[in-house]
Design an enzyme around this catalytic site. Sequence first.
Site, PDB file in Angstrom:
ATOM      1  N   ASP A 224      47.441   6.895  34.588  1.00 28.54           N
ATOM      2  CA  ASP A 224      46.214   6.867  33.792  1.00 28.54           C
ATOM      3  C   ASP A 224      45.314   8.069  34.094  1.00 28.54           C
ATOM      4  O   ASP A 224      45.174   8.477  35.254  1.00 28.54           O
ATOM      5  CB  ASP A 224      45.458   5.571  34.153  1.00 28.54           C
ATOM      6  CG  ASP A 224      44.253   5.330  33.282  1.00 28.54           C
ATOM      7  OD1 ASP A 224      44.429   5.192  32.068  1.00 28.54           O
ATOM      8  OD2 ASP A 224      43.134   5.271  33.816  1.00 28.54           O
ATOM      9  N   GLU A 268      49.103  10.270  31.111  1.00 27.89           N
ATOM     10  CA  GLU A 268      48.117  10.071  30.052  1.00 27.89           C
ATOM     11  C   GLU A 268      47.103  11.193  30.177  1.00 27.89           C
ATOM     12  O   GLU A 268      46.264  11.206  31.077  1.00 27.89           O
ATOM     13  CB  GLU A 268      47.399   8.730  30.175  1.00 27.89           C
ATOM     14  CG  GLU A 268      46.531   8.487  28.955  1.00 27.89           C
ATOM     15  CD  GLU A 268      45.123   7.974  29.209  1.00 27.89           C
ATOM     16  OE1 GLU A 268      44.468   7.580  28.244  1.00 27.89           O
ATOM     17  OE2 GLU A 268      44.667   8.000  30.368  1.00 27.89           O
TER      18      GLU A 268
HETATM   19  C1  NOJ Z   1      42.751   5.138  29.699  1.00 29.88           C
HETATM   20  C2  NOJ Z   1      43.149   3.749  29.328  1.00 29.88           C
HETATM   21  O1  NOJ Z   1      44.135   3.813  28.310  1.00 29.88           O
HETATM   22  C3  NOJ Z   1      41.903   3.029  28.871  1.00 29.88           C
HETATM   23  O2  NOJ Z   1      42.214   1.760  28.347  1.00 29.88           O
HETATM   24  C4  NOJ Z   1      40.938   2.940  30.026  1.00 29.88           C
HETATM   25  O3  NOJ Z   1      39.722   2.353  29.583  1.00 29.88           O
HETATM   26  C5  NOJ Z   1      40.643   4.317  30.624  1.00 29.88           C
HETATM   27  N1  NOJ Z   1      41.848   5.093  30.823  1.00 29.88           N
HETATM   28  C6  NOJ Z   1      39.962   4.193  31.959  1.00 29.88           C
HETATM   29  O4  NOJ Z   1      40.876   3.732  32.913  1.00 29.88           O
END
Ligand code: NOJ
Length: 568
Positions: A224, A268
């Site tokens: 993430d 991500e």
């Molecule tokens: C990306 C995640 O996909 C999202 O759902 C989340 O709120 C943020 N990162 C913070 O962790």
Amino acid sequence: MRRLAGPAETGYSLAACVRAGGFLVDPEWYRDAVFYELHVRAFADGNADGVGDFLGLTERLDHLVDLGVDCLWLLPFYPSPRRDDGYDIADYCAIDPAFGTLDDFRLFLAEAHARGLRVITELVLNHTSDQHPWFIAARASRDSPLRDFYVWSDTTERYRDARIIFCDTEKSNWTFDEASQAYYWHRFYAHQPDLNFDNPKVLEEIWGVMRFWLDQGVDGFRVDAVPYLIERDGTSCENLPETHGVLKELRRRVDTAYPGHAKVLLAESNMWPEDVRPYFGDGDEFHMAFHFPIMPRMFMALRLEDRKPIIDIIERTPSLPPGGQWGLFLRNHDELTLEMVTQIERDYMWDEYARDPIARLNLGIRRRLAPLMDNDRRRIELLTAMLFSLNGSPFLYYGDEIGMGDDVTRGDRNGVRTPMQWSSRRNAGFAPAEVTSLFAPLIDDPVFGFASVNVESQRGSTSSLLSWVKALLRVRKQTHVFGRGTIRFFTPKNHRVLCWLRSLDAEDVLVVNNLAATAQAVELDLADFAGAVPVEMFGGSLFPRIKATSYMLTMAPYGFYWFRLRRI
Ligand code: NOJ
């Protein structure tokens, strides 16, 4: 015809496979895989408390096998106050009791593996919950040994050039901590303090977390929010070389500790392709990264009835090192993000897809695929077929295989995280009938409600969306060309038609998409393939042999073809 960037290495060979646990493992399995993203909480309730859990998920694995997906991506299932649906982690090495026990997880993983399904989990390393024991200790005193696990300041002057990501709710990336009379840094919600990766002890702790889950047997991580690990004054605090240093070190440790286990790391990083490219390094950082900017452009191209947005962004996409792969998606658990578009494009998207402001969130649109497509099967199928034939590995979001709807009136992104619709019976088959309250209301409007949209009824119908998606997966699996081949575009006069060629070794697949709501004709210059016969891949029909002159195709509204070019 223009030759475009594709993965540098396109070959697939048995020789490249390694032996792990007695099985032959292809280290690049993720390049052929179809991924399925799901929320344990929302998938199936196995213990009759109205909340999805690992027992329920285990019981439903056969649906996923039947669908034909290869790898599950599980959203966060760790103990958490759930103020960001689990991305606010309070304990990295445990299961939220609402979802079961570690034994339930182990059983699930064993059952998934036994069915040939791989599983990747969430690694949220940028931040923790403010309820994590590290943060509780860190804020208790300025002298706490854990103080330096987070980023503190006496003023809000540092890192002023960093943008605010959750711009609808947060006014600053600094929040004042009354207890220790200082500001702490956070890139997301104020209750998610950022970890301090300048402190080497933080990396050691995160590596411990990774080892814990890898030792359980998970096949990798969706990592993430990777661009934000390190902060430096005078920069945007994104994509810094020091951040890449941390990530490379984690990859090095995975490779050293799990040689031949084919674990995958997926980034991500919601950035432009040229900024994401460094996350692959020289094949020594991530194996995969999501391609964010292509996603809104698929929706845009469809509305504009023009192929330009898609070709432009893929032309702008650098090639990847050997083994690198893009992750492609149409929808996920977040808003349909419009960060990687211009202001004019964003306004266009909002106008076309979210005229009602309630459907907008941050810089995006909180809707599922089917409602975005006005529930038009032809458009849903066209976008899904494009997703499955572009240069990357496709990700399906749970429920989109049956065309589930959403509820824009629910807060945050919860409207696209509602219970899976298994049947038309009570609780949509998500939870036993006697359960009176679910963790979230079901979708029950006349169009998308579980009475009409559910797995059971679609499984029994050969003409359902579910049956179509299954067929699509089967066709994609006939060949490695979609996962590993190069891509090049054709630019026929008719700009409503988007056409590309996927090639791997001697194999060529021609993909032709009509982005328009009206029937179209297109003349393609296929002289390079003169003599070949296009074989339509869904039905096996032979089309007229290609000649040196232009090749004429007529296309139904939102129609598409996948042709194998057979040289007979
Ligand atoms: C990306 C995640 O996909 C999202 O759902 C989340 O709120 C943020 N990162 C913070 O962790």
